[in-house]
Design a protein around this motif. Sequence first.
Motif, mmCIF file in Angstrom:
data_model
loop_
_atom_site.group_PDB
_atom_site.id
_atom_site.type_symbol
_atom_site.label_atom_id
_atom_site.label_comp_id
_atom_site.label_asym_id
_atom_site.label_seq_id
_atom_site.Cartn_x
_atom_site.Cartn_y
_atom_site.Cartn_z
ATOM 1 N N GLU A 1 0.832 -1.209 0.000
ATOM 2 C CA GLU A 1 0.000 0.000 0.000
ATOM 3 C C GLU A 1 0.863 1.253 0.000
ATOM 4 O O GLU A 1 0.543 2.239 -0.678
ATOM 5 N N LEU A 2 1.957 1.230 0.735
ATOM 6 C CA LEU A 2 2.863 2.381 0.773
ATOM 7 C C LEU A 2 3.501 2.624 -0.587
ATOM 8 O O LEU A 2 3.559 3.759 -1.068
ATOM 9 N N VAL A 3 3.950 1.560 -1.236
ATOM 10 C CA VAL A 3 4.547 1.681 -2.568
ATOM 11 C C VAL A 3 3.528 2.242 -3.551
ATOM 12 O O VAL A 3 3.831 3.157 -4.330
ATOM 13 N N GLU A 4 2.304 1.724 -3.527
ATOM 14 C CA GLU A 4 1.268 2.212 -4.438
ATOM 15 C C GLU A 4 0.974 3.691 -4.195
ATOM 16 O O GLU A 4 0.780 4.461 -5.135
ATOM 17 N N SER A 5 0.958 4.105 -2.941
ATOM 18 C CA SER A 5 0.704 5.506 -2.602
ATOM 19 C C SER A 5 1.809 6.415 -3.137
ATOM 20 O O SER A 5 1.538 7.457 -3.732
ATOM 21 N N VAL A 6 3.050 6.005 -2.945
ATOM 22 C CA VAL A 6 4.183 6.810 -3.421
ATOM 23 C C VAL A 6 4.188 6.871 -4.946
ATOM 24 O O VAL A 6 4.409 7.930 -5.542
ATOM 25 N N MET A 7 3.923 5.752 -5.598
ATOM 26 C CA MET A 7 3.897 5.739 -7.064
ATOM 27 C C MET A 7 2.768 6.620 -7.604
ATOM 28 O O MET A 7 2.938 7.322 -8.601
ATOM 29 N N ALA A 8 1.624 6.593 -6.961
ATOM 30 C CA ALA A 8 0.503 7.441 -7.390
ATOM 31 C C ALA A 8 0.875 8.917 -7.243
ATOM 32 O O ALA A 8 0.585 9.727 -8.129
ATOM 33 N N ARG A 9 1.514 9.259 -6.142
ATOM 34 C CA ARG A 9 1.949 10.654 -5.949
ATOM 35 C C ARG A 9 2.978 11.059 -6.993
ATOM 36 O O ARG A 9 2.967 12.178 -7.494
ATOM 37 N N SER A 10 3.879 10.142 -7.351
ATOM 38 C CA SER A 10 4.894 10.478 -8.351
ATOM 39 C C SER A 10 4.262 10.700 -9.719
ATOM 40 O O SER A 10 4.686 11.574 -10.471
ATOM 41 N N ARG A 11 3.228 9.921 -10.042
ATOM 42 C CA ARG A 11 2.540 10.104 -11.333
ATOM 43 C C ARG A 11 1.909 11.487 -11.435
ATOM 44 O O ARG A 11 1.897 12.090 -12.499
ATOM 45 N N THR A 12 1.378 11.999 -10.329
ATOM 46 C CA THR A 12 0.749 13.320 -10.371
ATOM 47 C C THR A 12 1.770 14.412 -10.664
ATOM 48 O O THR A 12 1.415 15.449 -11.211
ATOM 49 N N VAL A 13 3.029 14.161 -10.333
ATOM 50 C CA VAL A 13 4.063 15.168 -10.576
ATOM 51 C C VAL A 13 4.387 15.272 -12.061
ATOM 52 O O VAL A 13 4.519 16.358 -12.606
ATOM 53 N N TYR A 14 4.509 14.160 -12.739
ATOM 54 C CA TYR A 14 4.983 14.215 -14.121
ATOM 55 C C TYR A 14 3.923 13.929 -15.188
ATOM 56 O O TYR A 14 4.193 14.076 -16.365
ATOM 57 N N GLN A 15 2.708 13.574 -14.826
ATOM 58 C CA GLN A 15 1.728 13.154 -15.819
ATOM 59 C C GLN A 15 1.329 14.250 -16.806
ATOM 60 O O GLN A 15 0.965 13.960 -17.933
ATOM 61 N N ASP A 16 1.391 15.502 -16.407
ATOM 62 C CA ASP A 16 0.964 16.584 -17.285
ATOM 63 C C ASP A 16 2.065 17.100 -18.201
ATOM 64 O O ASP A 16 1.832 17.990 -19.008
ATOM 65 N N ILE B 1 11.314 8.341 -18.067
ATOM 66 C CA ILE B 1 11.248 8.286 -16.610
ATOM 67 C C ILE B 1 11.178 6.834 -16.178
ATOM 68 O O ILE B 1 10.324 6.079 -16.635
ATOM 69 N N GLU B 2 12.106 6.436 -15.314
ATOM 70 C CA GLU B 2 12.129 5.076 -14.766
ATOM 71 C C GLU B 2 11.697 5.151 -13.309
ATOM 72 O O GLU B 2 12.264 5.898 -12.524
ATOM 73 N N ARG B 3 10.700 4.369 -12.950
ATOM 74 C CA ARG B 3 10.269 4.286 -11.554
ATOM 75 C C ARG B 3 10.583 2.886 -11.073
ATOM 76 O O ARG B 3 10.155 1.910 -11.682
ATOM 77 N N ARG B 4 11.350 2.790 -10.008
ATOM 78 C CA ARG B 4 11.749 1.492 -9.472
ATOM 79 C C ARG B 4 11.487 1.458 -7.969
ATOM 80 O O ARG B 4 11.566 2.472 -7.299
ATOM 81 N N VAL B 5 11.237 0.281 -7.468
ATOM 82 C CA VAL B 5 11.065 0.074 -6.034
ATOM 83 C C VAL B 5 12.214 -0.806 -5.568
ATOM 84 O O VAL B 5 12.519 -1.821 -6.195
ATOM 85 N N GLY B 6 12.868 -0.395 -4.477
ATOM 86 C CA GLY B 6 13.981 -1.170 -3.950
ATOM 87 C C GLY B 6 13.839 -1.363 -2.453
ATOM 88 O O GLY B 6 13.039 -0.688 -1.802
ATOM 89 N N ARG B 7 14.611 -2.286 -1.933
ATOM 90 C CA ARG B 7 14.608 -2.548 -0.492
ATOM 91 C C ARG B 7 16.018 -2.365 0.041
ATOM 92 O O ARG B 7 16.982 -2.738 -0.612
ATOM 93 N N GLY B 8 16.108 -1.819 1.246
ATOM 94 C CA GLY B 8 17.393 -1.661 1.895
ATOM 95 C C GLY B 8 17.607 -0.223 2.309
ATOM 96 O O GLY B 8 16.674 0.580 2.358
#
Length: 104
Positions: A17-32, A39-46
Amino acid sequence: FIVTGDPVAALMKYEHELVESVMARSRTVYQDFESEINIERRVGRGDAKEVICNAVQKLKADMLVMGTHDYGFFKRALLGSVSEYCAKRVRCPVIIVKKQPQDN
């Protein structure tokens, strides 16, 4: 503490849920913006600073754009600054975006 259900499953659900929330917020920044920027969006751990620096190197990124919490001197001294760490270690240009001040 009383734990009901599977705590590992609950943590994984929260992580998702946290990853989905962050990705949704990032889309609002660049979608327009229409551009030829890839643009590469990646999720990592560590450890965030290590994950980001390694991703920049693996992707052979031309630029790294990242936000900042804009911590004060003491918090930055105790916690360290991920953006500062990355800016010193990656080999591409880094743009650090500060939060807009809140209007009262």
